[in-house]
Design an enzyme around this catalytic site. Structure first.
Site, PDB file in Angstrom:
ATOM      1  N   LEU A  15      37.481  41.265  23.150  1.00 60.83           N
ATOM      2  CA  LEU A  15      38.121  41.886  21.989  1.00 60.83           C
ATOM      3  C   LEU A  15      37.804  43.367  21.879  1.00 60.83           C
ATOM      4  O   LEU A  15      37.899  43.939  20.791  1.00 60.83           O
ATOM      5  CB  LEU A  15      37.668  41.179  20.698  1.00 60.83           C
ATOM      6  N   GLY A  16      37.412  44.003  22.966  1.00 57.38           N
ATOM      7  CA  GLY A  16      37.063  45.416  22.913  1.00 57.38           C
ATOM      8  C   GLY A  16      35.846  45.643  22.052  1.00 57.38           C
ATOM      9  O   GLY A  16      34.818  44.968  22.196  1.00 57.38           O
ATOM     10  N   ALA A  17      35.938  46.576  21.103  1.00 54.11           N
ATOM     11  CA  ALA A  17      34.800  46.910  20.244  1.00 54.11           C
ATOM     12  C   ALA A  17      34.381  45.760  19.342  1.00 54.11           C
ATOM     13  O   ALA A  17      33.278  45.765  18.783  1.00 54.11           O
ATOM     14  CB  ALA A  17      35.146  48.125  19.395  1.00 54.11           C
TER      15      ALA A  17
ATOM     16  N   GLY B 155      35.895  44.549  31.284  1.00 52.03           N
ATOM     17  CA  GLY B 155      36.276  43.140  31.303  1.00 52.03           C
ATOM     18  C   GLY B 155      35.741  42.408  32.529  1.00 52.03           C
ATOM     19  O   GLY B 155      35.292  41.261  32.439  1.00 52.03           O
ATOM     20  N   ASP B 156      35.777  43.077  33.673  1.00 57.50           N
ATOM     21  CA  ASP B 156      35.221  42.489  34.894  1.00 57.50           C
ATOM     22  C   ASP B 156      33.714  42.294  34.755  1.00 57.50           C
ATOM     23  O   ASP B 156      33.155  41.281  35.188  1.00 57.50           O
ATOM     24  CB  ASP B 156      35.509  43.384  36.098  1.00 57.50           C
TER      25      ASP B 156
END
Length: 325
Positions: A228-230, A258-259
């Site tokens: 979800l990013g931040a 993400g990796d």
């Protein structure tokens, strides 16, 4: 052991400038080239942190030699399936005040013959790994498909992994993810926008993400790990709905985060951790990665105390980056 498969590998060319203007000459202050592609990034992160892994991908030409030599220099065991084609280059432009601008090439075509040779290579490597292991062996299918790839490529690999007894993970999006779900992977790892697109839902809160993840479970996946990013990450399976996040994290470059998170999750699971520990590890790896200017990073143990994981998510908590399906 964790076997990553990257059907569309890349050389990541990161260029840093103090300023940038169109229709002008811009001078780079730094320039780096790295062997990359989602699965390769996962394997590099795992190897740098002591987790057994092999990276399988197609490559040819001088760029294929570059990929093999770079990975060998980092101690990553690469299984290169000859493709007869150069590896694509992805450009990241870093300018102060911006997270990073990417220009990605589509990649060399992946026809039926090469696709089958990749599947055959996965069967050989995975069978050897399973025969030699007394623990969990993971098959991680990562990234986009290049032009011309057969629609059944991911489903065939998911079924192969399940047939051989491996834990199968899919990190893909769009139609590739949809087709893979029908074959029943053990885990999928979409970001919030990919999850919204897959379910056709509008995701505005953590509760929306949990509900969308549960819908994905009904489509065939055993679990969902959503970034979800931040706002952190959410993990959902039949018995868990977890939300985790980090605070006070320095962000220099979000490319590859993400990796890194998938590598962290798999590293912890490979070591026998429960889902909450795997989620915390995913966030630790991602938080460590964003503090570096390239995708090469080492886990920062000082970040552990800044990570929170709860099994009682605040479903009303709004997302700072909502997503529409």
């Amino acid at each position: 052991m964790i076997l990553t498969v990257t059907p569309n590998p890349a050389i990541d060319w990161t260029v840093t400038t103090d300023t940038f203007a169109f229709d002008a000459v811009n001078v780079a202050t730094e320039s780096t080239r790295e062997a990359s592609g989602k699965g390769i990034n996962v394997s590099v992160a795992l190897r740098r942190n002591g987790v057994p892994t092999r990276a399988l991908f197609p490559a040819g030409g001088g760029t294929g030699v570059f990929m093999r030599e770079q990975l060998a220099g980092m101690g990553v065991d690469a299984v290169v399936v000859p493709s007869g084609a150069e590896v694509r280059t992805n450009i990241t432009l870093r300018v102060p005040g911006h997270a990073g601008t990417k220009i990605n090439e589509p990649g060399a075509p992946l026809g039926e013959d090469l696709a089958q040779r990749l599947i055959d290579a996965v069967r050989v490597v995975l069978s050897e790994a399973l025969a030699a292991s007394d623990g969990v062996t993971t098959l991680a299918l990562c990234g986009s498909l290049p032009p011309g790839a057969p629609e059944g490529f991911h489903p065939a690999l998911v079924r192969l992994g399940r047939e051989l007894g491996a834990a199968v993970v899919v990190d893909a999006s769009g139609e590739v993810l949809s087709r893979a779900l029908a074959a029943g992977p053990g885990l999928v790892k979409p970001n919030v926008h990919e999850l919204a697109a897959e379910t056709g839902r509008e995701l505005r809160t953590v509760g929306d993400v949990v509900d969308a993840a549960r819908e994905v479970l009904t489509r065939g996946s055993g679990a969902v790990l959503a970034s979800l990013g931040a706002d952190g990450m959410v993990y959902v399976d039949a018995g868990h709905a977890l939300h985790g996040w980090a605070r006070d994290v320095r962000v220099l470059n979000t490319v590859g985060a993400g990796d890194a998170s998938l590598a962290g999750f798999l590293a912890a699971r490979d070591g026998g951790a429960e889902p909450a520990g795997c989620l915390a590890s995913a966030i630790l790896y991602a938080s460590s990665a964003v503090g570096h200017t390239t995708t090469l990073f080492d886990v920062d143990p000082e970040l552990r105390d800044r990570i929170t994981v709860t099994d009682a998510p605040d479903t009303t908590r709004p997302l700072s980056e909502p997503a529409k399906g």
